[in-house]
Design an enzyme around this catalytic site. Sequence first.
Site, PDB file in Angstrom:
ATOM      1  N   GLU A   1      -3.515  14.036   1.892  1.00 44.34           N
ATOM      2  CA  GLU A   1      -4.350  13.822   0.704  1.00 44.34           C
ATOM      3  C   GLU A   1      -5.719  14.474   0.904  1.00 44.34           C
ATOM      4  O   GLU A   1      -6.281  14.430   1.995  1.00 44.34           O
ATOM      5  CB  GLU A   1      -4.528  12.324   0.443  1.00 44.34           C
ATOM      6  CG  GLU A   1      -3.258  11.647  -0.019  1.00 44.34           C
ATOM      7  CD  GLU A   1      -3.452  10.172  -0.322  1.00 44.34           C
ATOM      8  OE1 GLU A   1      -2.570   9.591  -0.957  1.00 44.34           O
ATOM      9  OE2 GLU A   1      -4.499   9.603   0.084  1.00 44.34           O
ATOM     10  N   CYS A   3       0.792  -1.223   0.000  1.00 42.44           N
ATOM     11  CA  CYS A   3       0.000   0.000   0.000  1.00 42.44           C
ATOM     12  C   CYS A   3       0.826   1.276   0.000  1.00 42.44           C
ATOM     13  O   CYS A   3       1.859   1.369   0.650  1.00 42.44           O
ATOM     14  CB  CYS A   3      -0.951   0.007   1.202  1.00 42.44           C
ATOM     15  SG  CYS A   3      -2.276  -1.217   1.028  1.00 42.44           S
ATOM     16  N   ASP A   4       0.338   2.243  -0.750  1.00 42.04           N
ATOM     17  CA  ASP A   4       0.690   3.656  -0.725  1.00 42.04           C
ATOM     18  C   ASP A   4       2.165   3.933  -0.484  1.00 42.04           C
ATOM     19  O   ASP A   4       2.995   3.677  -1.327  1.00 42.04           O
ATOM     20  CB  ASP A   4      -0.212   4.381   0.284  1.00 42.04           C
ATOM     21  CG  ASP A   4      -1.665   4.307  -0.175  1.00 42.04           C
ATOM     22  OD1 ASP A   4      -2.004   4.952  -1.156  1.00 42.04           O
ATOM     23  OD2 ASP A   4      -2.444   3.555   0.438  1.00 42.04           O
ATOM     24  N   LYS A   5       2.534   4.429   0.716  1.00 39.23           N
ATOM     25  CA  LYS A   5       3.905   4.874   0.979  1.00 39.23           C
ATOM     26  C   LYS A   5       4.837   3.717   1.261  1.00 39.23           C
ATOM     27  O   LYS A   5       6.059   3.877   1.256  1.00 39.23           O
ATOM     28  CB  LYS A   5       3.949   5.829   2.189  1.00 39.23           C
ATOM     29  CG  LYS A   5       2.871   6.886   2.195  1.00 39.23           C
ATOM     30  CD  LYS A   5       2.861   7.692   0.919  1.00 39.23           C
ATOM     31  CE  LYS A   5       1.509   8.280   0.639  1.00 39.23           C
ATOM     32  NZ  LYS A   5       0.401   7.348   0.505  1.00 39.23           N
ATOM     33  N   SER A   7      -5.379  11.546  -3.246  1.00 37.64           N
ATOM     34  CA  SER A   7      -5.424  10.098  -3.346  1.00 37.64           C
ATOM     35  C   SER A   7      -5.444   9.698  -4.810  1.00 37.64           C
ATOM     36  O   SER A   7      -5.901  10.453  -5.671  1.00 37.64           O
ATOM     37  CB  SER A   7      -6.690   9.571  -2.655  1.00 37.64           C
ATOM     38  OG  SER A   7      -7.003   8.279  -3.090  1.00 37.64           O
TER      39      SER A   7
END
Length: 550
Positions: free
Chosen positions: A440, A119-121, A466
């Site tokens: 975000e 996920c993401d970061k 996002s």
Amino acid sequence: MLSDRIKKGLERMPNRALLYATGLHRSHMDRPFIGIASSYTDIIPGHVHMRSLERYIERGVENGGGTPFIFGVPGICDGIAMGHSGMRNSLPSREIIADVIENVAGANAFDGLILLTNCDKITPGMIMGALRLNIPVIVMTAGAMMTGHHKKRRLNLITDTFEAVGQVKAGTLTEEDRQVLEKEACPTCGSCQGMYTANTMACLSEAMGLSLPYCATTMAVLSEKSRIAYESGQRVVDLVRKGVRVRDIVTPKALENAIRVDMALGGSSNTVLHLMAIAHEARADISLRDFDRLSKTTPHLCSMNPAGKWYMEDLHYAGGIPAVMRMIGKSLHDLPTVSGRSVYEILSAVKYCDAEVIRTPEDPEHQQGGLAVLYGNLAEEGCVVKQSAVETSMLAFSGQAVVFNSEEDAMEAILSGKIVKGSVVVVRYEGPAGGPGMREMLGPTAAIAGMGLHKDVALITDGRFSGGTRGPCIGHISPEAAAGGLIAYLKDGDTIDLDIPGNKINVRLTDNEIEKRKKEMTLLAPRVCEGFLGRYARAVTSASTGAVLR
């Protein structure tokens, strides 16, 4: 082997004693030591199933002749952190994760790494840390979530929860349906269903050559994902023996391949931050202008949710990232990958491509790529927009500024009906240093879309968005408000001009008026001065350079 420094020689007798205390067999000492960096946690849907994948990676490492060691890496779910102060921790966690990888793998002298992420970061943070070490690495992303279903309609997190908030406020969604959506929008483990940040970064990891073919799009619940985990474990041991290091894979040309795939997919605008941060650790010269240059010469081929109709499961069965790259064609560089096959060898083996999901360059969704970089007096260092998610009628837009100094204030105004057609919502002091942490703005943008205003209202911010954001939403405005960028001196009623095809963003103010405001208006004091976020705010660079730490 690097691991010899902790297991070879008489003077390492105490080290070996501690290693034997973990249950190692004597034969394990002669094998490459492979770290399995796992971001397993109970609170992130994309990570709750990683315990099983850890086992398959371990089996693969053992089968390949290595000795596996699992260690933990922290993770934050942007969806859960969204809309409150917790989101300030999300982007900064990328730097913590990079530090964890560097420190744990370095201290334990691992010969190679498997990065079990999703996920993401977390994905870019792991890659950044691995690049500092420059040892053999494979990225194993844990897979996407399946879509939900309700009344013969497929559901997803963004449309059916975030945007549903605006629909409830607008009176277009019943309470009964709201309760159903809340429970059914996210029906399985995995990263959220569309081409949001997590899935975009999975796709770009594969495009860079860091993941095995089809890893990015194989769904979390499929047994195929376990087989890829097993093969990744085997393969990383081979990379160690052949001396193939991560910087041999992540080169300037590999990053260009990733950017082209990003443009073809219409991926998250967050990838600009993350790819530049990865480039920084790889010592590769990648700038905002490279994103713009490659976007102008790469067609947008895939109509992916949130702006389009397809989901990760559709992309996988349409041929996955190899099919996307094959459709992009010879503009990609032929480079080595962790699979042992070159980019062109992988593309030549593609047997099927669904042209409805992955369109041809001759019949694309858009002639240019998914992202655009804008410049002007409001963004002298640049800003970013996901142009593939903007309605044609809003590609050029002029409106009156409605200015807010925080996401919360903007959200309150949107949900209370204070934002009217023709407005440009300005959310400032949410940049890397000013936030701090560059939150975000999915809450405000989703509320605007849910209330049916995304064809009449724009939003600009020195924060970010996002991957699930759609509409004329311009983020990463640099310089940010906290650094004295012009966004800090905007007032309600200022006319802001957006020209996405022309790559321009300007406010209609004379130089004299700008200088007058700079003398009369005072920048806000830092929100956070203590702890990690305080240190982060003092050390972070501009979004235009990837928001890396000095």
